[in-house]
Scaffold this motif. Sequence first.
Motif, PDB file in Angstrom:
ATOM      1  N   TYR A   3      38.896  69.684  28.134  1.00  0.00           N
ATOM      2  CA  TYR A   3      40.228  70.172  28.489  1.00  0.00           C
ATOM      3  C   TYR A   3      40.739  71.151  27.423  1.00  0.00           C
ATOM      4  O   TYR A   3      41.262  72.223  27.750  1.00  0.00           O
ATOM      5  CB  TYR A   3      41.186  68.977  28.617  1.00  0.00           C
ATOM      6  CG  TYR A   3      42.638  69.370  28.756  1.00  0.00           C
ATOM      7  CD1 TYR A   3      43.148  69.775  29.986  1.00  0.00           C
ATOM      8  CD2 TYR A   3      43.493  69.368  27.651  1.00  0.00           C
ATOM      9  CE1 TYR A   3      44.470  70.157  30.108  1.00  0.00           C
ATOM     10  CE2 TYR A   3      44.813  69.752  27.770  1.00  0.00           C
ATOM     11  CZ  TYR A   3      45.304  70.141  29.000  1.00  0.00           C
ATOM     12  OH  TYR A   3      46.607  70.528  29.116  1.00  0.00           O
ATOM     13  N   GLN A   4      40.557  70.783  26.149  1.00  0.00           N
ATOM     14  CA  GLN A   4      41.039  71.635  25.057  1.00  0.00           C
ATOM     15  C   GLN A   4      40.333  72.991  25.054  1.00  0.00           C
ATOM     16  O   GLN A   4      40.963  74.020  24.834  1.00  0.00           O
ATOM     17  CB  GLN A   4      40.818  70.934  23.705  1.00  0.00           C
ATOM     18  CG  GLN A   4      41.715  69.733  23.472  1.00  0.00           C
ATOM     19  CD  GLN A   4      43.186  70.083  23.505  1.00  0.00           C
ATOM     20  OE1 GLN A   4      43.594  71.151  23.046  1.00  0.00           O
ATOM     21  NE2 GLN A   4      44.006  69.210  24.055  1.00  0.00           N
ATOM     22  N   SER A   7      41.636  75.029  27.838  1.00  0.00           N
ATOM     23  CA  SER A   7      42.997  75.425  27.506  1.00  0.00           C
ATOM     24  C   SER A   7      43.002  76.595  26.507  1.00  0.00           C
ATOM     25  O   SER A   7      43.728  77.581  26.682  1.00  0.00           O
ATOM     26  CB  SER A   7      43.721  74.202  26.922  1.00  0.00           C
ATOM     27  OG  SER A   7      44.945  74.567  26.409  1.00  0.00           O
ATOM     28  N   VAL A  11      44.436  80.390  27.268  1.00  0.00           N
ATOM     29  CA  VAL A  11      45.496  81.004  26.455  1.00  0.00           C
ATOM     30  C   VAL A  11      44.977  82.282  25.791  1.00  0.00           C
ATOM     31  O   VAL A  11      45.688  83.289  25.721  1.00  0.00           O
ATOM     32  CB  VAL A  11      46.053  80.003  25.406  1.00  0.00           C
ATOM     33  CG1 VAL A  11      47.046  80.682  24.478  1.00  0.00           C
ATOM     34  CG2 VAL A  11      46.716  78.815  26.098  1.00  0.00           C
ATOM     35  N   SER A  55      50.985  80.793  29.772  1.00  0.00           N
ATOM     36  CA  SER A  55      50.227  79.717  29.110  1.00  0.00           C
ATOM     37  C   SER A  55      50.566  78.370  29.737  1.00  0.00           C
ATOM     38  O   SER A  55      49.676  77.551  29.979  1.00  0.00           O
ATOM     39  CB  SER A  55      50.544  79.669  27.612  1.00  0.00           C
ATOM     40  OG  SER A  55      50.136  80.865  27.012  1.00  0.00           O
ATOM     41  N   GLN A  59      47.949  75.994  31.670  1.00  0.00           N
ATOM     42  CA  GLN A  59      47.717  74.591  31.268  1.00  0.00           C
ATOM     43  C   GLN A  59      47.907  73.659  32.462  1.00  0.00           C
ATOM     44  O   GLN A  59      47.150  72.703  32.631  1.00  0.00           O
ATOM     45  CB  GLN A  59      48.717  74.171  30.176  1.00  0.00           C
ATOM     46  CG  GLN A  59      48.783  75.094  29.000  1.00  0.00           C
ATOM     47  CD  GLN A  59      47.931  74.625  27.839  1.00  0.00           C
ATOM     48  OE1 GLN A  59      47.214  73.656  27.957  1.00  0.00           O
ATOM     49  NE2 GLN A  59      48.000  75.324  26.737  1.00  0.00           N
ATOM     50  N   ILE A  62      44.880  73.916  34.753  1.00  0.00           N
ATOM     51  CA  ILE A  62      43.726  73.214  34.161  1.00  0.00           C
ATOM     52  C   ILE A  62      43.915  71.696  34.277  1.00  0.00           C
ATOM     53  O   ILE A  62      42.984  70.963  34.615  1.00  0.00           O
ATOM     54  CB  ILE A  62      43.523  73.643  32.685  1.00  0.00           C
ATOM     55  CG1 ILE A  62      43.107  75.109  32.626  1.00  0.00           C
ATOM     56  CG2 ILE A  62      42.475  72.781  32.001  1.00  0.00           C
ATOM     57  CD1 ILE A  62      43.218  75.728  31.251  1.00  0.00           C
ATOM     58  N   ALA A  63      45.145  71.247  34.023  1.00  0.00           N
ATOM     59  CA  ALA A  63      45.428  69.806  34.095  1.00  0.00           C
ATOM     60  C   ALA A  63      45.265  69.290  35.523  1.00  0.00           C
ATOM     61  O   ALA A  63      44.720  68.208  35.733  1.00  0.00           O
ATOM     62  CB  ALA A  63      46.840  69.526  33.587  1.00  0.00           C
ATOM     63  N   ALA A  70      43.418  65.612  31.191  1.00  0.00           N
ATOM     64  CA  ALA A  70      44.594  66.392  30.777  1.00  0.00           C
ATOM     65  C   ALA A  70      45.240  65.826  29.512  1.00  0.00           C
ATOM     66  O   ALA A  70      45.506  64.629  29.435  1.00  0.00           O
ATOM     67  CB  ALA A  70      45.606  66.430  31.910  1.00  0.00           C
ATOM     68  N   GLY A  71      45.439  66.695  28.559  1.00  0.00           N
ATOM     69  CA  GLY A  71      46.152  66.310  27.342  1.00  0.00           C
ATOM     70  C   GLY A  71      45.339  65.502  26.355  1.00  0.00           C
ATOM     71  O   GLY A  71      45.848  65.106  25.313  1.00  0.00           O
TER      72      GLY A  71
END
Lengths: 139, 73
Positions: A3-4, A7, A11, A55, A59, A62-63, A70-71
Amino acid sequence: MSYQQKSVSAVLAIQLLVYAWYFTHILSQVSELDIEQVEYKTLLMLMIGLIVVLSIVGQIIIAISKPSEAGEVDERDRQIGLLSSRVGGIVLIICVFSVLGLLMSGAQIFWIAQALIASLALSDIVMRVMMLIYYQRGV
Amino acid sequence: MAKPTKITNTIRSLRFNADEMTQAELGEKIGVTRQTIIAIEHGKYSPSLEVAFRIAVVFDQPVDDVFIYSPTK
């Protein structure tokens, strides 16, 4: 891809597009108008707003595509964040000293402002590129 | 190119012997993402001491049976 990682990629892509849009607009105005007439403050605010909004939208997309991840942030993500921020910080320091050089050489406020914006943009881009490299290569 | 590390690990075989535990399951047990487990298994990330111990506890093994330091590597 975590996820990161997704992300950071999203961005980075948004930043590259928005910064390119901003500087293209500024440079096209510089070529047509006197520097005193170039209205960059509105563009700057718009650029910041666009980066923030796009952004957030990125996010969210993507989530939604994989809610279970997510997160999620763990120690590897934090370590990669720290290492990348350090590289971005070094780039920012070098750029700020270059801007100081511009200032001492008597450059106009407009160019100093653009150099500062470019410094922030460059350090941010380098930081995110380094994040992707660390995710790919390992830390 | 992966960063060279002198630490290898036996997590993959330990997972296999533990009813073919998935990387996601192991990650959930120790509080890291599946991608971090993948990075650890491939030697692309050396976990913190705490995570190393958590992994060892999951497989009920001493930590030096899970992680092997080879200084000459």
